[in-house]
Design a protein around this motif. Sequence first.
Motif, PDB file in Angstrom:
ATOM      1  N   TRP A   1       0.876  -1.178   0.000  1.00 21.71           N
ATOM      2  CA  TRP A   1       0.000   0.000   0.000  1.00 21.71           C
ATOM      3  C   TRP A   1       0.911   1.226   0.000  1.00 21.71           C
ATOM      4  O   TRP A   1       1.691   1.450   0.916  1.00 21.71           O
ATOM      5  CB  TRP A   1      -0.886  -0.003   1.240  1.00 21.71           C
ATOM      6  N   GLY A   2       0.804   2.026  -1.037  1.00 21.13           N
ATOM      7  CA  GLY A   2       1.626   3.230  -1.115  1.00 21.13           C
ATOM      8  C   GLY A   2       1.792   3.711  -2.548  1.00 21.13           C
ATOM      9  O   GLY A   2       1.297   3.056  -3.482  1.00 21.13           O
ATOM     10  N   GLU A   3       2.374   4.831  -2.790  1.00 23.63           N
ATOM     11  CA  GLU A   3       3.113   5.519  -1.767  1.00 23.63           C
ATOM     12  C   GLU A   3       2.213   6.504  -1.046  1.00 23.63           C
ATOM     13  O   GLU A   3       1.388   7.175  -1.659  1.00 23.63           O
ATOM     14  CB  GLU A   3       4.332   6.251  -2.339  1.00 23.63           C
ATOM     15  N   ILE A   4       2.400   6.598   0.249  1.00 22.81           N
ATOM     16  CA  ILE A   4       1.610   7.487   1.092  1.00 22.81           C
ATOM     17  C   ILE A   4       2.562   8.212   2.040  1.00 22.81           C
ATOM     18  O   ILE A   4       3.700   7.784   2.240  1.00 22.81           O
ATOM     19  CB  ILE A   4       0.552   6.697   1.888  1.00 22.81           C
TER      20      ILE A   4
ATOM     21  N   PRO B   1       2.485  -4.537   3.300  1.00 22.01           N
ATOM     22  CA  PRO B   1       3.657  -3.674   3.508  1.00 22.01           C
ATOM     23  C   PRO B   1       3.356  -2.247   3.061  1.00 22.01           C
ATOM     24  O   PRO B   1       2.410  -2.001   2.299  1.00 22.01           O
ATOM     25  CB  PRO B   1       4.731  -4.323   2.618  1.00 22.01           C
ATOM     26  N   LEU B   2       4.211  -1.322   3.508  1.00 27.66           N
ATOM     27  CA  LEU B   2       3.969   0.105   3.255  1.00 27.66           C
ATOM     28  C   LEU B   2       5.082   0.722   2.410  1.00 27.66           C
ATOM     29  O   LEU B   2       6.257   0.365   2.547  1.00 27.66           O
ATOM     30  CB  LEU B   2       3.907   0.865   4.584  1.00 27.66           C
ATOM     31  N   VAL B   3       4.680   1.662   1.553  1.00 23.98           N
ATOM     32  CA  VAL B   3       5.645   2.486   0.817  1.00 23.98           C
ATOM     33  C   VAL B   3       5.419   3.923   1.267  1.00 23.98           C
ATOM     34  O   VAL B   3       4.327   4.475   1.090  1.00 23.98           O
ATOM     35  CB  VAL B   3       5.457   2.382  -0.709  1.00 23.98           C
ATOM     36  N   ILE B   4       6.450   4.520   1.866  1.00 20.02           N
ATOM     37  CA  ILE B   4       6.309   5.813   2.525  1.00 20.02           C
ATOM     38  C   ILE B   4       7.042   6.922   1.763  1.00 20.02           C
ATOM     39  O   ILE B   4       8.208   6.775   1.394  1.00 20.02           O
ATOM     40  CB  ILE B   4       6.853   5.753   3.971  1.00 20.02           C
TER      41      ILE B   4
ATOM     42  N   LYS C   1       6.677  -4.233   7.800  1.00 24.24           N
ATOM     43  CA  LYS C   1       7.571  -3.991   6.665  1.00 24.24           C
ATOM     44  C   LYS C   1       7.243  -2.654   6.021  1.00 24.24           C
ATOM     45  O   LYS C   1       6.079  -2.389   5.703  1.00 24.24           O
ATOM     46  CB  LYS C   1       7.435  -5.110   5.628  1.00 24.24           C
ATOM     47  N   MET C   2       8.266  -1.841   5.826  1.00 22.30           N
ATOM     48  CA  MET C   2       8.036  -0.560   5.166  1.00 22.30           C
ATOM     49  C   MET C   2       9.256  -0.132   4.360  1.00 22.30           C
ATOM     50  O   MET C   2      10.399  -0.409   4.730  1.00 22.30           O
ATOM     51  CB  MET C   2       7.637   0.532   6.163  1.00 22.30           C
ATOM     52  N   HIS C   3       8.968   0.522   3.271  1.00 20.68           N
ATOM     53  CA  HIS C   3       9.974   1.021   2.339  1.00 20.68           C
ATOM     54  C   HIS C   3       9.897   2.546   2.365  1.00 20.68           C
ATOM     55  O   HIS C   3       8.911   3.123   1.906  1.00 20.68           O
ATOM     56  CB  HIS C   3       9.654   0.449   0.941  1.00 20.68           C
TER      57      HIS C   3
ATOM     58  N   ASN D   1      12.131  -4.056  10.410  1.00 13.95           N
ATOM     59  CA  ASN D   1      11.851  -4.567   9.066  1.00 13.95           C
ATOM     60  C   ASN D   1      11.629  -3.433   8.067  1.00 13.95           C
ATOM     61  O   ASN D   1      10.935  -3.612   7.058  1.00 13.95           O
ATOM     62  CB  ASN D   1      10.631  -5.487   9.086  1.00 13.95           C
ATOM     63  N   SER D   2      12.225  -2.295   8.338  1.00 16.31           N
ATOM     64  CA  SER D   2      12.122  -1.160   7.420  1.00 16.31           C
ATOM     65  C   SER D   2      13.353  -1.113   6.522  1.00 16.31           C
ATOM     66  O   SER D   2      14.426  -1.610   6.877  1.00 16.31           O
ATOM     67  CB  SER D   2      11.997   0.154   8.196  1.00 16.31           C
ATOM     68  N   PHE D   3      13.164  -0.495   5.352  1.00 17.60           N
ATOM     69  CA  PHE D   3      14.239  -0.363   4.370  1.00 17.60           C
ATOM     70  C   PHE D   3      14.249   1.059   3.823  1.00 17.60           C
ATOM     71  O   PHE D   3      13.210   1.726   3.770  1.00 17.60           O
ATOM     72  CB  PHE D   3      14.054  -1.354   3.221  1.00 17.60           C
ATOM     73  N   ILE D   4      15.425   1.502   3.406  1.00 18.88           N
ATOM     74  CA  ILE D   4      15.582   2.839   2.837  1.00 18.88           C
ATOM     75  C   ILE D   4      15.879   2.710   1.342  1.00 18.88           C
ATOM     76  O   ILE D   4      16.794   1.981   0.947  1.00 18.88           O
ATOM     77  CB  ILE D   4      16.741   3.611   3.503  1.00 18.88           C
TER      78      ILE D   4
END
Length: 326
Positions: A162-165, A196-199, A221-223, A243-246
């Motif tokens: 779900w994203g990008e938000i 998972p999230l896309v931020i 999990k988030m990107h 569990n986050s990634f950059i």
Amino acid sequence: MSSSQDPSTTSTTTTTSSSSSSSAPQEQNNNLTNKREKKQQQPKQQQQQQQNKQQPKKKKDEGPITTSNYVDTHTHIDHILRKLDLKIEDYATFEKDNFPSNLEKCVNVCCDLESFDPTEQLVAFDRLYAAYGIHPHNAKEYTDEIENRIIRNMSHPKTVAWGEIGLDYHYNMSPPDVQREIFARQLKKAVELEKPLVIHTREAEDDTYRILVENVPKHWKMHIHCFTSTKKLAEDILAYFPNSFIGFTGVITFKNATDIREVVSIVPLDRILLETDGPFMAPEPFRGKTAHSAHIPYIARKIAEVKEVTIDDMMTAARSNTLRMY
């Protein structure tokens, strides 16, 4: 003495000088003619060699900078096609003409109203996966109807997030209070659906971190995509959310991106994702052109340089991180 010089001698000298002077142009013409004749008599191969010396040498094709398999974790294929005056029907040809064989997958991110229809069509292609959400720029347009359409797409087997938000206080194309409300609302729905999230975050670090901590479980999990914020935000998110990634884009190759490269230096190799965010921000040496997924190796090369690893090690790590994230 000049005054006692014999007149006959003077005349003879003058005549000889005049004759010599008049023959000079003739000799020059003869020399030019002889040169032309000699040049015409040269073998064609020798003439070709002389021409080749005058022409700039073509650079030898060095081939791809890496053959390691990879994933573009964030792109906007529909925007790329639109920018190139192409239609969705042209995608197959675009992919064939531009994407190398070691590009395994792309995550096509739908984050505005115009992108829903094309993204729903593009996932029919083998390499393309999708994420759906509403960008902070468009937060003021968020409705129950849009939310329901996102929810429906979350059940598609090729929807990975779900994203990008998020929040974007740089442009404030939607009021900040509306951005915060819609950000939190979408976070809760994504968690409810176990996605998972896309931020997206820009010039909104404190609010971004606070809203994430308030609405998202620590293990989620988030990107954090297209990271251009401070080292502090990167460190805080990585520490709180294990569990986050950059994600880093072509921006890191820009000469003025020293601060972003400093962030790269402190992010562990096993927490980095590669993305283009195409069609925006193509890396050097393509800056100013339309970014697309074939540019990922150039981003990886710069990150590898900063991290002091080989490009293949960088590509392998990023691919492993992608599989953990998505």
